[in-house]
Design an enzyme around this catalytic site. Structure first.
Site, PDB file in Angstrom:
ATOM      1  CB  CYS A   1       0.724  -4.170  36.886  1.00  0.00           C
ATOM      2  SG  CYS A   1       0.684  -5.584  35.767  1.00  0.00           S
TER       3      CYS A   1
ATOM      4  NE  ARG B   1     -10.057 -19.183  48.636  1.00  0.00           N
ATOM      5  CZ  ARG B   1      -9.894 -18.185  49.497  1.00  0.00           C
ATOM      6  NH1 ARG B   1      -8.808 -18.155  50.280  1.00  0.00           N
ATOM      7  NH2 ARG B   1     -10.786 -17.226  49.607  1.00  0.00           N
TER       8      ARG B   1
ATOM      9  CE1 TYR C   1     -21.637  14.640  22.655  1.00  0.00           C
ATOM     10  CE2 TYR C   1     -24.018  14.535  22.312  1.00  0.00           C
ATOM     11  CZ  TYR C   1     -22.865  15.281  22.480  1.00  0.00           C
ATOM     12  OH  TYR C   1     -22.916  16.646  22.492  1.00  0.00           O
TER      13      TYR C   1
END
Length: 461
Positions: free
Chosen positions: A51, A78, A436
């Site tokens: 992306c 790993r 808000y």
């Protein structure tokens, strides 16, 4: 054939988001003495952000390696045997083995598995037309693709780019080329860009792109890529004209990379993606899982299978698969179809169904559109935004939301994504206790203004 010495062997095809997330999660749950993990990746890179490629090409991201989340060496540390530049050419489901080919040497060998994860991703759609494979024509799906495009740009003297298609990749690549100082033409089959939006919302995107100096050619299909005496691209042709090009970027979408799966007899959906159950197991195959851009997913709003290739889904699929392979239990229930993008400072967001999606699903609905601002109108920096909302007639169930606006618009779609997942009505949405203060929103958030209007319309329908 490899021998696993009594341990179970997990084989992973594909070294990006879904495959390596699955491998990493399985490793967290089961140590190397219990589970051997062998992963194959045909490219040069693992675990990267596809992306981010348009932003790397456009210069917003300075270096390619910033897009890499975990290198092959980090995976190997790993105890994941990640084999790069190795392509799987065949899956033998009955024999529980895969055939691998070294991309550089051509050497081939079989590797057996106890459990298999297919994360083969997607491939850019290349039109079947003369010149589509000419030098200077680029798809942008992998880091290798992005590097190839940048190599072409560094060798090309001309500054004219043609982008074919105006979906997410096409729009983002058009902006990237503008940022690099190119003269950009976008040739789009549809009447408006961003076919994931309804045309009335897509029009707002087109106006913004034209404001950037991008030439938009609508209702046009490229019929041929024209080449010069050196064999390189020089223009693209439609039935109505020619558009000069020193580089052509294909942004007409992607298809699931499932030829291997098809040849192996695994079940595919109507969009060509693999079909899985809630645990991401390939249907009818106990020891085979699949995730990422090669699978179809359930749209929770329409109840239909859909092909939505996004990195967010791929990483979630990998976590679910790795948990199940590792002995735990996890499911992926589906999606509501949320996506965001941008053109310069214009933010584009959508979730749920478009009008044509709702019609295709046989739903009766009302659609409303409102204009609002990102902050209180009197507060400095308040930007306009347009919100479109679809609600089911009689029930008032929220069906979809599209938002186009400046800074502060895009991520508001997450409110609607949560409401869709919770199966809320627009009436219920009007009571949502959203944050808000004047620097953040008007007293009535734009999404709630749309919900109020939709609720009123539903009540009178």
């Amino acid at each position: 054939m490899d021998m696993s010495g009594g341990r179970e062997r997990l084989v992973v095809i594909g070294g990006d988001a879904a495959g390596m997330s699955a491998a990493s999660q399985a490793r967290r749950l089961r140590g190397p003495d219990e589970l051997e993990i062998v992963a194959f990746e045909r490219g040069h890179f693992s675990s990267y952000s596809a992306c981010g490629i348009p932003y790397w090409v456009g210069g917003d991201v300075a270096a390619r390696d910033e897009l890499i989340a975990r290198t092959p060496e980090e995976h190997r540390s790993r105890d994941i045997d990640l084999r790069m530049r190795t392509e799987i050419t065949s899956i033998d489901v009955a024999g529980k083995r895969v055939r691998a080919r070294d991309v550089d040497s051509g050497a081939e060998s079989w590797t057996s598995y106890d459990k298999l994860v297919i994360g083969t991703g997607a491939r850019p759609i290349r039109p079947d037309m003369p010149g589509a494979d000419a030098p200077g024509v680029h798809g942008v799906q992998t880091l290798d693709d992005g590097q190839a495009l940048l190599d072409t740009l560094s060798r090309t003297r001309g500054r004219r780019a043609v982008v074919v298609g105006a979906g997410y990749i096409g729009v983002e690549m058009a902006e990237a080329m503008i940022n690099r100082g190119y003269e950009v033409t976008v040739v789009n089959r549809g009447s408006e860009p961003m076919s994931t939006l309804d045309p009335d919302m897509g029009r707002l995107v087109r106006e913004a792109m034209e404001g950037l100096g991008i030439t938009m050619v609508a209702d046009a299909e490229v019929t041929e890529v024209l080449t010069g005496p050196d064999g390189r691209v020089r223009a693209v042709a439609t039935k109505d004209g020619e558009y000069p090009a020193d580089v052509v970027i294909l942004g007409i979408g992607v298809r699931p990379e499932t030829e291997l799966a098809r040849a192996a007899g695994l079940p595919l959906g109507k969009h060509g993606g693999l079909l899985t159950d809630l645990a991401m197991r390939v249907r009818g195959h106990q020891d085979v899982w699949a995730g990422g851009d090669c699978v179809e997913v359930l749209n929770l709003v329409s109840g239909q299978e859909q092909y939505i290739p996004l990195g967010t889904h791929a990483n979630k699929h990998g976590q679910v698969i790795g948990t199940n392979v590792g002995g735990g239990y996890a499911t992926f229930p589906g999606v509501v179809g949320t996506a965001v993008s941008k053109v310069c400072d214009l933010e584009i967001a959508r979730t749920g169904l478009r009008e044509k999606d709702a019609l295709r699903a046989g739903l009766r609905f009302e659609a409303v559109t409102i204009e609002s601002t990102s902050r209180a109108g009197y507060y400095p920096g308040a930007n306009p935004m347009t919100v479109k909302m679809l609600a089911e007639r009689r029930t008032g169930r929220l069906l979809g939301v599209q938002i186009v606006g400046r800074e502060g618009a895009g991520k508001r779609v997450d409110i609607a994504a949560v409401a869709l997942t919770a199966n809320m009505t627009v009436e219920q949405m009007t009571a949502l206790d959203l944050g808000y203060a004047p620097p953040f929103s008007p007293v009535w958030d734009p999404v709630l203004v749309a919900a109020r209007k939709a609720a009123a319309k539903v009540r009178t329908s």
